[in-house]
Scaffold this motif. Structure first.
Motif, PDB file in Angstrom:
ATOM      1  N   GLN A  54       0.823  -1.212   0.000  1.00  0.00           N
ATOM      2  CA  GLN A  54       0.000   0.000   0.000  1.00  0.00           C
ATOM      3  C   GLN A  54       0.856   1.262   0.000  1.00  0.00           C
ATOM      4  O   GLN A  54       0.547   2.234  -0.682  1.00  0.00           O
ATOM      5  N   LEU A  55       1.930   1.235   0.788  1.00  0.00           N
ATOM      6  CA  LEU A  55       2.811   2.402   0.909  1.00  0.00           C
ATOM      7  C   LEU A  55       3.847   2.482  -0.222  1.00  0.00           C
ATOM      8  O   LEU A  55       4.521   3.503  -0.365  1.00  0.00           O
ATOM      9  N   ILE A  56       3.978   1.392  -0.982  1.00  0.00           N
ATOM     10  CA  ILE A  56       5.038   1.249  -1.986  1.00  0.00           C
ATOM     11  C   ILE A  56       6.382   1.542  -1.312  1.00  0.00           C
ATOM     12  O   ILE A  56       7.218   2.314  -1.782  1.00  0.00           O
ATOM     13  N   HIS A  57       6.569   0.918  -0.154  1.00  0.00           N
ATOM     14  CA  HIS A  57       7.779   1.095   0.647  1.00  0.00           C
ATOM     15  C   HIS A  57       8.008  -0.199   1.411  1.00  0.00           C
ATOM     16  O   HIS A  57       7.133  -0.641   2.152  1.00  0.00           O
ATOM     17  N   HIS A  58       9.155  -0.811   1.221  1.00  0.00           N
ATOM     18  CA  HIS A  58       9.403  -2.154   1.739  1.00  0.00           C
ATOM     19  C   HIS A  58      10.592  -2.188   2.685  1.00  0.00           C
ATOM     20  O   HIS A  58      11.594  -1.521   2.443  1.00  0.00           O
ATOM     21  N   SER A  59      10.453  -2.979   3.707  1.00  0.00           N
ATOM     22  CA  SER A  59      11.525  -3.159   4.687  1.00  0.00           C
ATOM     23  C   SER A  59      12.226  -4.482   4.424  1.00  0.00           C
ATOM     24  O   SER A  59      11.742  -5.320   3.664  1.00  0.00           O
ATOM     25  N   GLU A  60      13.361  -4.650   5.087  1.00  0.00           N
ATOM     26  CA  GLU A  60      13.921  -5.988   5.199  1.00  0.00           C
ATOM     27  C   GLU A  60      13.081  -6.651   6.277  1.00  0.00           C
ATOM     28  O   GLU A  60      12.884  -6.087   7.353  1.00  0.00           O
ATOM     29  N   VAL A  69      11.641  -9.685  12.439  1.00  0.00           N
ATOM     30  CA  VAL A  69      12.539  -8.540  12.566  1.00  0.00           C
ATOM     31  C   VAL A  69      12.363  -7.672  11.333  1.00  0.00           C
ATOM     32  O   VAL A  69      12.416  -8.174  10.208  1.00  0.00           O
ATOM     33  N   LEU A  70      12.136  -6.383  11.552  1.00  0.00           N
ATOM     34  CA  LEU A  70      12.030  -5.421  10.454  1.00  0.00           C
ATOM     35  C   LEU A  70      13.206  -4.461  10.532  1.00  0.00           C
ATOM     36  O   LEU A  70      13.629  -4.082  11.621  1.00  0.00           O
ATOM     37  N   ALA A  71      13.705  -4.060   9.389  1.00  0.00           N
ATOM     38  CA  ALA A  71      14.734  -3.020   9.288  1.00  0.00           C
ATOM     39  C   ALA A  71      14.412  -2.221   8.037  1.00  0.00           C
ATOM     40  O   ALA A  71      14.269  -2.783   6.954  1.00  0.00           O
ATOM     41  N   VAL A  72      14.283  -0.914   8.181  1.00  0.00           N
ATOM     42  CA  VAL A  72      13.852  -0.095   7.052  1.00  0.00           C
ATOM     43  C   VAL A  72      14.610   1.228   6.997  1.00  0.00           C
ATOM     44  O   VAL A  72      14.940   1.816   8.008  1.00  0.00           O
ATOM     45  N   GLY A  78      19.051   7.766  -0.412  1.00  0.00           N
ATOM     46  CA  GLY A  78      20.423   7.348  -0.148  1.00  0.00           C
ATOM     47  C   GLY A  78      20.568   6.467   1.077  1.00  0.00           C
ATOM     48  O   GLY A  78      21.632   6.407   1.686  1.00  0.00           O
ATOM     49  N   GLY A  79      19.502   5.782   1.458  1.00  0.00           N
ATOM     50  CA  GLY A  79      19.548   4.908   2.625  1.00  0.00           C
ATOM     51  C   GLY A  79      19.297   5.641   3.931  1.00  0.00           C
ATOM     52  O   GLY A  79      19.409   5.062   5.005  1.00  0.00           O
ATOM     53  N   ALA A  80      18.926   6.918   3.856  1.00  0.00           N
ATOM     54  CA  ALA A  80      18.634   7.701   5.060  1.00  0.00           C
ATOM     55  C   ALA A  80      17.233   7.373   5.576  1.00  0.00           C
ATOM     56  O   ALA A  80      16.441   6.741   4.879  1.00  0.00           O
ATOM     57  N   LEU A  81      16.955   7.820   6.781  1.00  0.00           N
ATOM     58  CA  LEU A  81      15.612   7.671   7.338  1.00  0.00           C
ATOM     59  C   LEU A  81      14.755   8.847   6.900  1.00  0.00           C
ATOM     60  O   LEU A  81      15.204   9.992   6.881  1.00  0.00           O
ATOM     61  N   THR A  82      13.512   8.537   6.522  1.00  0.00           N
ATOM     62  CA  THR A  82      12.567   9.554   6.081  1.00  0.00           C
ATOM     63  C   THR A  82      11.240   9.357   6.815  1.00  0.00           C
ATOM     64  O   THR A  82      11.042   8.362   7.515  1.00  0.00           O
ATOM     65  N   ALA A  83      10.338  10.297   6.605  1.00  0.00           N
ATOM     66  CA  ALA A  83       9.006  10.190   7.206  1.00  0.00           C
ATOM     67  C   ALA A  83       8.310   8.905   6.773  1.00  0.00           C
ATOM     68  O   ALA A  83       7.553   8.305   7.543  1.00  0.00           O
ATOM     69  N   LEU A  84       8.588   8.444   5.565  1.00  0.00           N
ATOM     70  CA  LEU A  84       7.962   7.213   5.072  1.00  0.00           C
ATOM     71  C   LEU A  84       8.356   5.993   5.903  1.00  0.00           C
ATOM     72  O   LEU A  84       7.538   5.109   6.151  1.00  0.00           O
ATOM     73  N   ASP A  85       9.596   5.958   6.376  1.00  0.00           N
ATOM     74  CA  ASP A  85      10.024   4.853   7.242  1.00  0.00           C
ATOM     75  C   ASP A  85       9.219   4.839   8.531  1.00  0.00           C
ATOM     76  O   ASP A  85       8.795   3.785   9.000  1.00  0.00           O
ATOM     77  N   PHE A  86       8.993   6.020   9.083  1.00  0.00           N
ATOM     78  CA  PHE A  86       8.224   6.105  10.318  1.00  0.00           C
ATOM     79  C   PHE A  86       6.746   5.820  10.083  1.00  0.00           C
ATOM     80  O   PHE A  86       6.087   5.234  10.942  1.00  0.00           O
TER      81      PHE A  86
END
Length: 102
Positions: A54-60, A69-72, A78-86
Motif C-alpha cells: 500500500q505504501l510502496i515502501h518495503h523493509s527488510e 525482525v524489520l529493518a527499514v 540514499g539509505g537515510a531515514l525519512t518520514a515514510l520509514d516512520f
C-alpha cells in the motif's frame, strides 16, 4: 514522485520517542517482535507485506520460528531515514496487538 527528504537527527529522535520498541541501528529503523507461534508470525508477515505494498515502501523483513525482525530505510534518499520509514513503522505498530506480537 520526488525523492523523499532525509530526516534530521533531531527529527528522527522526536519521531522515535513515539515508537516504543523501535530503534535506529546501522542507519535503519528496526524492531523485533515475538509471537506465540510460527503461524502467528507468518500471518503478521503477510499483513506487513500488504501494508508495504500500500505504501510502496518495503523493509527488510525476517521471519523466524516465532519472531519477526524489520529493518527499514529509504533507498531513494540514499539509505537515510525519512518520514515514510516512520509511517511504515507506525502502521506495523498499529496491527501488532491484533497478532499478539510483543
Amino acid at each position: 514522485m520526488p525523492p523523499a527528504e532525509p530526516l534530521s537527527q533531531s527529527e528522527t529522535e522526536d519521531r522515535l520517542r513515539s515508537l516504543p520498541g523501535w530503534s535506529v541501528a546501522d542507519g535503519r529503523l528496526t524492531r523485533s517482535y515475538r509471537l506465540s507461534s510460527h503461524f502467528a508470525a507468518t500471518a503478521m508477515v503477510v499483513h506487513i507485506a500488504s501494508i508495504q505494498e500500500q505504501l510502496i515502501h518495503h523493509s527488510e523483513l525476517t521471519l523466524g520460528y516465532s519472531t519477526i525482525v524489520l529493518a527499514v530505510s529509504t533507498h531513494d534518499a540514499g539509505g537515510a531515514l525519512t518520514a515514510l520509514d516512520f509511517t511504515l513503522a507506525e502502521r506495523v505498530e498499529a496491527i501488532a496487538p491484533a497478532h499478539g506480537a510483543r
